[in-house]
Design an enzyme around this catalytic site. Structure first.
Site, PDB file in Angstrom:
ATOM      1  N   SER A 297       2.631  -2.228  10.491  1.00 31.91           N
ATOM      2  CA  SER A 297       4.046  -2.286  10.845  1.00 31.91           C
ATOM      3  C   SER A 297       4.714  -3.624  10.525  1.00 31.91           C
ATOM      4  CB  SER A 297       4.252  -1.921  12.318  1.00 31.91           C
ATOM      5  OG  SER A 297       3.880  -0.567  12.537  1.00 31.91           O
TER       6      SER A 297
ATOM      7  N   GLU B 282      -6.235  -5.053   9.991  1.00 31.42           N
ATOM      8  CA  GLU B 282      -5.192  -4.070  10.279  1.00 31.42           C
ATOM      9  C   GLU B 282      -5.563  -3.304  11.545  1.00 31.42           C
ATOM     10  OE1 GLU B 282      -2.660  -2.827   6.679  1.00 31.42           O
ATOM     11  OE2 GLU B 282      -4.452  -1.595   6.702  1.00 31.42           O
TER      12      GLU B 282
ATOM     13  N   HIS C 295      -9.625   1.147   4.026  1.00 26.64           N
ATOM     14  CA  HIS C 295      -8.385   1.232   4.802  1.00 26.64           C
ATOM     15  C   HIS C 295      -8.630   2.140   6.002  1.00 26.64           C
ATOM     16  CE1 HIS C 295      -4.372   2.557   5.950  1.00 26.64           C
ATOM     17  NE2 HIS C 295      -3.977   1.386   5.506  1.00 26.64           N
TER      18      HIS C 295
ATOM     19  N   GLY D 200       1.739   2.113  10.869  1.00 24.78           N
ATOM     20  CA  GLY D 200       2.710   3.201  10.810  1.00 24.78           C
ATOM     21  C   GLY D 200       3.283   3.571  12.164  1.00 24.78           C
TER      22      GLY D 200
ATOM     23  N   ASN E 215       0.866  -1.182   0.000  1.00 21.18           N
ATOM     24  CA  ASN E 215       0.000   0.000   0.000  1.00 21.18           C
ATOM     25  C   ASN E 215       0.903   1.232   0.000  1.00 21.18           C
ATOM     26  OD1 ASN E 215      -1.813   2.028   0.452  1.00 21.18           O
ATOM     27  ND2 ASN E 215      -2.334   1.395   2.549  1.00 21.18           N
ATOM     28  N   TRP E 216       0.982   1.872  -1.152  1.00 20.17           N
ATOM     29  CA  TRP E 216       1.901   3.016  -1.283  1.00 20.17           C
ATOM     30  C   TRP E 216       1.321   4.322  -0.756  1.00 20.17           C
ATOM     31  CZ3 TRP E 216       4.153   2.170  -6.928  1.00 20.17           C
ATOM     32  CH2 TRP E 216       5.076   1.124  -6.880  1.00 20.17           C
ATOM     33  N   LYS E 217       0.047   4.299  -0.379  1.00 14.70           N
ATOM     34  CA  LYS E 217      -0.584   5.510   0.182  1.00 14.70           C
ATOM     35  C   LYS E 217      -0.331   6.721  -0.723  1.00 14.70           C
ATOM     36  CE  LYS E 217      -0.247   3.341   4.632  1.00 14.70           C
ATOM     37  NZ  LYS E 217      -0.237   3.434   6.079  1.00 14.70           N
TER      38      LYS E 217
ATOM     39  N   GLU F  52      -7.123   4.544   7.203  1.00 18.10           N
ATOM     40  CA  GLU F  52      -6.973   5.988   6.950  1.00 18.10           C
ATOM     41  C   GLU F  52      -8.207   6.540   6.241  1.00 18.10           C
ATOM     42  OE1 GLU F  52      -3.095   5.598   5.165  1.00 18.10           O
ATOM     43  OE2 GLU F  52      -2.376   4.986   7.144  1.00 18.10           O
TER      44      GLU F  52
ATOM     45  N   GLY G 150       2.649  -0.991   4.347  1.00 16.95           N
ATOM     46  CA  GLY G 150       2.782   0.397   3.934  1.00 16.95           C
ATOM     47  C   GLY G 150       4.249   0.788   3.846  1.00 16.95           C
ATOM     48  N   GLY G 151       4.773   1.330   4.951  1.00 20.15           N
ATOM     49  CA  GLY G 151       6.123   1.883   4.982  1.00 20.15           C
ATOM     50  C   GLY G 151       7.199   0.989   4.377  1.00 20.15           C
TER      51      GLY G 151
HETATM   52  P1  PGA Z   1       2.415   0.212   7.709  1.00 18.33           P
HETATM   53  O1  PGA Z   1       1.007   0.468   6.966  1.00 18.33           O
HETATM   54  O2  PGA Z   1       2.963  -1.060   7.161  1.00 18.33           O
HETATM   55  O3  PGA Z   1       3.234   1.414   7.372  1.00 18.33           O
HETATM   56  O4  PGA Z   1       2.092   0.115   9.170  1.00 18.33           O
HETATM   57  C1  PGA Z   1       0.150  -0.600   6.699  1.00 18.33           C
HETATM   58  C2  PGA Z   1      -1.095  -0.092   6.028  1.00 18.33           C
HETATM   59  O5  PGA Z   1      -1.519   1.034   6.310  1.00 18.33           O
HETATM   60  O6  PGA Z   1      -1.700  -0.784   5.185  1.00 18.33           O
END
Ligand code: PGA
Length: 251
Positions: free
Chosen positions: A212, A169, A97, A175, A10-12, A99, A233-234
């Site tokens: 994470s 999640e 998601h 994050g 997930n590149w956000k 967010e 994500g990260g």
């Molecule tokens: P993260 O994000 O790996 O940076 O915690 C995961 C996500 O939001 O899908």
């Protein structure tokens, strides 16, 4: 035979078209398809087409949108439709998601509506669920997960669940560098599977874990048979790091 695993990136709001293309060129040069492993990328909508072009010859890689509207067209300024992302090359769509839910007010009902629309269009939804820290500490994890699942179970006929993928999640793990333990994750995955099965959904719904995930914890998480992959994500933003993570445990 080991279960099939999905590694979703997930590149956000990162990696614009040129950066996304050079990420893919580099990533493709350092990875080969591996049996039982599927790689999904969720770039920003403007980077869908360059990623789709880059992966054209790789059947183990799919690209998807991070969000869509449930209507196919109309006066919805700032939104993006399923036919639009499909034309840009998306085969999967990330829905709900945390967010989207917590920063942009997306509701359980909207998540279900979007997931159904994605299924009807012939694409595959990856719908996300997860509790906040306050909800977990207040002992409400199960209640929240069941509340989030309910509209999905209500709106989507059992037979259509065959193409639905879920991601658990926990919001407190996204994050933050604080990931759920393999036991925490497995417990919620079991709860989801039990609930979905009790409502007549046949087969085994794939459930990814996210929050994470990194190269240091992915193997311990995936050692649990309740997990069918990870949503990252990260740790998916650097092509070498992501190639290393998806290569752990392969071969
Ligand atoms: P993260 O994000 O790996 O940076 O915690 C995961 C996500 O939001 O899908």
């Amino acid at each position: 035979m080991p279960r099939a695993l999905i590694y979703a990136a997930n590149w956000k709001m990162h990696l614009a078209p040129a950066a996304a293309r050079s990420f893919m060129d580099h990533f493709l040069a350092v990875t080969s398809p591996a049996p039982g492993r599927s790689l999904w990328f969720f770039p920003s909508a403007v980077s869908l087409a360059p990623v789709a072009e880059a992966i054209a010859r790789r059947t183990d890689i799919r690209v998807g949108a991070q969000n869509v509207h449930w209507e196919p067209k109309g006066a919805f300024t700032g939104e993006i439709s399923i036919p639009m992302v499909q034309e840009a090359g998306a085969g999967v769509v990330l829905i709900g998601h945390s967010e989207r839910r917590h920063l942009f007010g997306e509701t359980d009902e909207q998540v279900a509506r979007k997931s159904l629309a994605v299924l009807k269009a012939g694409l595959q939804p990856l719908a996300c669920l997860g509790e906040t820290l306050a909800e977990r500490e207040g002992g409400r994890t199960e209640h929240v997960i069941l509340r989030q699942l309910e509209p999905l179970l209500d709106k989507i006929p059992p037979a259509d669940w065959e193409r639905l993928v879920l991601a658990y999640e926990p919001v407190w793990a996204i994050g933050t560098g604080r990931n759920a333990t393999p036991d925490d994750a497995a417990q919620v995955h079991e709860l989801i599977r039990f609930t979905v099965g009790r409502r007549g959904v046949p087969g085994r719904v794939p459930i990814l874990y996210g929050g994470s995930v990194n190269a240091g914890n992915v193997l311990a998480l995936l050692a649990r048979p309740e997990l069918d992959g990870v949503l990252v994500g990260g740790a998916s933003l650097d092509p070498d790091g992501w190639a290393e993570l998806v290569g752990l445990g392969v071969g």
